[in-house]
Write an enzyme that holds these catalytic residues in place. Structure first.
Site, PDB file in Angstrom:
ATOM      1  N   HIS A 143      37.853  48.727  45.404  1.00 31.27           N
ATOM      2  CA  HIS A 143      37.779  47.461  44.667  1.00 31.27           C
ATOM      3  C   HIS A 143      36.639  47.477  43.661  1.00 31.27           C
ATOM      4  O   HIS A 143      35.590  48.065  43.912  1.00 31.27           O
ATOM      5  CB  HIS A 143      37.545  46.304  45.646  1.00 31.27           C
ATOM      6  CG  HIS A 143      38.753  45.977  46.460  1.00 31.27           C
ATOM      7  ND1 HIS A 143      39.859  45.364  45.935  1.00 31.27           N
ATOM      8  CD2 HIS A 143      39.025  46.184  47.773  1.00 31.27           C
ATOM      9  CE1 HIS A 143      40.762  45.197  46.878  1.00 31.27           C
ATOM     10  NE2 HIS A 143      40.289  45.693  48.016  1.00 31.27           N
ATOM     11  N   CYS A 193      40.123  48.428  39.366  1.00 26.69           N
ATOM     12  CA  CYS A 193      40.591  47.491  38.355  1.00 26.69           C
ATOM     13  C   CYS A 193      39.559  47.388  37.245  1.00 26.69           C
ATOM     14  O   CYS A 193      38.377  47.646  37.448  1.00 26.69           O
ATOM     15  CB  CYS A 193      40.779  46.098  38.954  1.00 26.69           C
ATOM     16  SG  CYS A 193      42.197  46.011  40.040  1.00 26.69           S
TER      17      CYS A 193
END
Lengths: 449, 214
Positions: B125, B191
């Site tokens: 993440h 991301c």
């Protein structure tokens, strides 16, 4: 170099398949569709695996024949050269004529350096041996450049060229071991060299189909289903190749007979393991029993030929006949009739005829025919490999589902991203966190009061 | 009421501070271009140079023995990452799954093992709901940086970065990232870009491409 423009739509197809019932013809690239071994990309991989591994096989055998000064050296070298023609055709079918020709010249050159090495070894000329090795080392760079132009990807080209360099080293290793009388190691090298070329084919077919997805219907060369097809093609063709050499060694009474028979037996173990991986240990054992049995009948045939015993030859052929029937029924049952016994039986008949034919021609010193038959026998095995893997995958699709995700992972929750709209949820989360930490709620109550 | 606002201020600053970091990262990605040309880079060898030598009968045969490891720990000294590796598969919607703990990373176990021929993939993440997570600084990696992966058996593999690219989230080249290659690749995913609230995900995906050092 602009030969990339000369792409022909379809890869060379060598598949003259046994029909298989009920094979789903979905594409591999899509998740959720049934896995299949029959895609243009898997065909390309099979073709390259066939021809590259056959090259390794004939190169090693030819060098061995050269060292022995065998009577069939020329014909064995001829088979190697015919293989080069086929490889160049396969390259042309993907990259056009010009590239095919370039490949052909480069590939023939490297074979020439091997011949130099064999000759130098025969003459005990260390300088000439080193010269041949140096030439072979240069070949890596040349090949890397060729592959870079071909695949349009230098890193991939470098890796593949390294792979081909390892192929060169393995061939030299096999030959040196043979000359040194270390036959076990020589055959270990031969098996590894064949295996290695299937790895190169895997990488090369993957690079080519990535480069021209449209030409291959957006299918992928490397999927769990195509892995099975490639594995069976590899092992079945290797079986035919090693069986042939063991038979030749048997009739010649060669010193390396034991080692070649051992290599064939190890191939059987690997095949049984492949069957076990799909059908379980019991089926694998049953397979091994039948398969080893049929190799035994070939051995009987060789022995009977050596002894000029026609009755025993006849008996061996009869046993092979029975094996065909038993083995075909075994596979029909295992695959829930996805494979039909009569079709399988015909395929096995071809295999037996090719090997017996090649052996008879060899024993009769008709080497040209012998090597035509060997090539045929080697190529033939990729047909049952496609049919068998197709039936297995169709029977157990869940074991061969695509391992490719259809989407990227969701690796963020937005806590650090720029906020274009007011992030109420986040603000709330932040507020609550702070409130909890500092006792805001309590204080607000105090103010309100 | 004033007191409440004062108390809220640090929280707002914290949020916007991180946003700026993410934004500048987005800009940098755009500047460096979506299709950074990896072919212009120096070649990084996947395989050790194989020297031709005569075979000694005592020696092991020459073979491609690139074996993978089941990764337990991922270290990226350049950005101070030292994380545990979770093992994940594919979600029912076809997405690669993600680590449960945002301080950990996750190895895609349906793909290659780090070190094997093929692309292995590890995702982490960039942020959680309130702040940075394990791969927050992933975008700072550049060509030549090293990644270390260790297995439970103590074996380690080192990978070297050869390209850093970002893609709109639905346009990432999945074959290139997850598909087969003759090399031993390790691709790190996180991301990047703005957060799309409607889709509840970041607009882009960052991929750091690395390959086996030796």
């Amino acid at each position: 170099m602009n030969w990339k423009k000369g792409i022909v739509a379809l890869p060379l197809s060598v598949s003259l398949l046994l029909p298989t019932a009920g094979i789903v013809s979905a594409q591999n690239g899509e998740t959720h569709s049934a896995p299949t071994v029959e895609t243009p990309a898997a065909d390309l991989r099979a073709t390259l695996g066939h021809l590259l591994s056959e090259h390794a096989y004939f190169a090693i055998e030819t060098m061995r024949k050269g060292a022995e000064g065998a009577a069939d050296f020329e014909e064995s070298a001829g088979a190697l050269s015919d293989n080069t023609e086929d490889l160049a055709k396969a390259i042309s079918s993907v990259y056009g004529e010009e590239a095919g020709k370039q490949f052909h010249d480069m590939w023939s050159n490297h074979i020439g350096f091997f011949v130099d090495y064999v000759k130098a070894t025969g003459n005990k000329d260390e300088d000439a041996k080193q010269k041949a090795l140096d030439s072979l080392a240069n070949y890596k760079n040349e090949f890397s450049q060729f592959l870079e132009t071909a695949t349009g990807e230098r890193l991939e080209a470098d890796a593949l060229a390294e792979g081909l360099q390892m192929h060169v080293n393995q061939l030299i290793g096999a030959f040196d071991s043979y000359v040194a009388g270390n036959y076990e190691k020589a055959y270990e090298y031969e098996r590894e060299a064949i295996n290695h070329m299937h790895m190169v084919a895997k990488g090369l077919s993957s690079a080519i189909t990535d480069q021209f997805p449209d030409k291959f219907n957006n299918t992928m060369a490397v999927t769990p289903a195509s892995d099975l097809r490639a594995k069976l093609g590899h092992l079945l063709a290797e079986h035919a190749g090693l069986a042939m050499m063991a038979m030749q060694n048997g009739i010649d009474g060669s010193k390396d007979f034991e080692a070649s028979a051992q290599a064939l037996s190890e191939n059987t173990d690997d095949l049984a393991a492949a069957i076990s991986s799909v059908y379980g240990e019991d089926a694998g054992m049953k397979f091994k029993e039948m398969w080893s049995g049929h190799i035994g009948y070939f051995v009987d045939y060789v022995k009977a030929t050596a002894a000029n015993d026609e009755a025993k030859k006849e008996e061996a052929l009869k046993n092979l006949e029975q094996y065909r029937e038993d083995f075909s029924n075994f596979l029909e049952t295992a695959t829930d009739e996805r494979l039909k016994a009569d079709m399988l039986s015909q395929g096995l008949q071809d295999h037996v005829e090719q090997l017996i034919g090649a052996f008879n021609s060899y024993a009769g010193e008709n080497y040209a025919t012998a090597y035509d038959n060997v090539r045929e026998a080697y190529a033939h095995m990729f047909t049952p490999a496609k049919a068998l893997s197709g039936a297995f995958v169709n029977q157990f699709p869940e074991k061969f589902e695509s391992s490719m995700p259809s989407d990227m992972p969701k690796t963020g929750m937005g806590g650090t991203a720029q906020q274009q709209e007011f992030p109420f949820e986040l603000l709330l989360a932040g507020l609550l966190a702070i409130a909890a930490a500092t006792g805001v709620v309590l204080r607000r109550k105090q103010i309100e009061r | 009421m004033m007191n409440v606002l004062k108390l809220l201020m640090p929280a707002m600053l914290l949020l916007s501070g991180c946003s700026m970091a993410a934004q500048s990262a987005g800009d940098r990605d755009q500047n460096s271009g979506m299709q950074e040309n990896i072919q212009q880079e120096d070649p990084l060898r996947t395989l050790p140079d194989s020297n031709i030598s005569k075979t000694d009968s005592d020696k092991e045969i020459i073979k491609d023995n690139r074996e993978g490891i089941i990764p337990d720990r991922l270290q990226i000294p350049a950005i101070g990452v030292d994380a545990e590796v979770e093992k994940v598969g594919m979600l029912s919607n076809g997405k690669m799954d993600v680590p449960k703990n945002d301080e950990n990373v996750a190895w895609y176990q349906k793909g290659a093992q780090p070190g094997q021929p093929g692309n292995s993939v590890i995702a982490g993440h960039v942020d959680n709901k309130t702040g940075p997570a394990v791969f927050f600084k992933l975008e700072k990696l550049k060509k030549g940086d090293e990644i270390k992966v260790s297995g439970s058996d103590g074996n380690q593999r080192t990978f070297v970065v050869y390209a850093v690219k970002s893609y709109p989230r639905n346009e990432a080249p999945l074959n290139e990232i997850f598909g087969y290659t003759y090399r031993s690749g390790l691709n790190l995913i996180t991301c990047t870009g703005d957060f799309d609230h409607e889709a509840s995900t970041h607009k882009e995906r960052l991929v750091v491409y690395t390959q086996l050092k030796n």
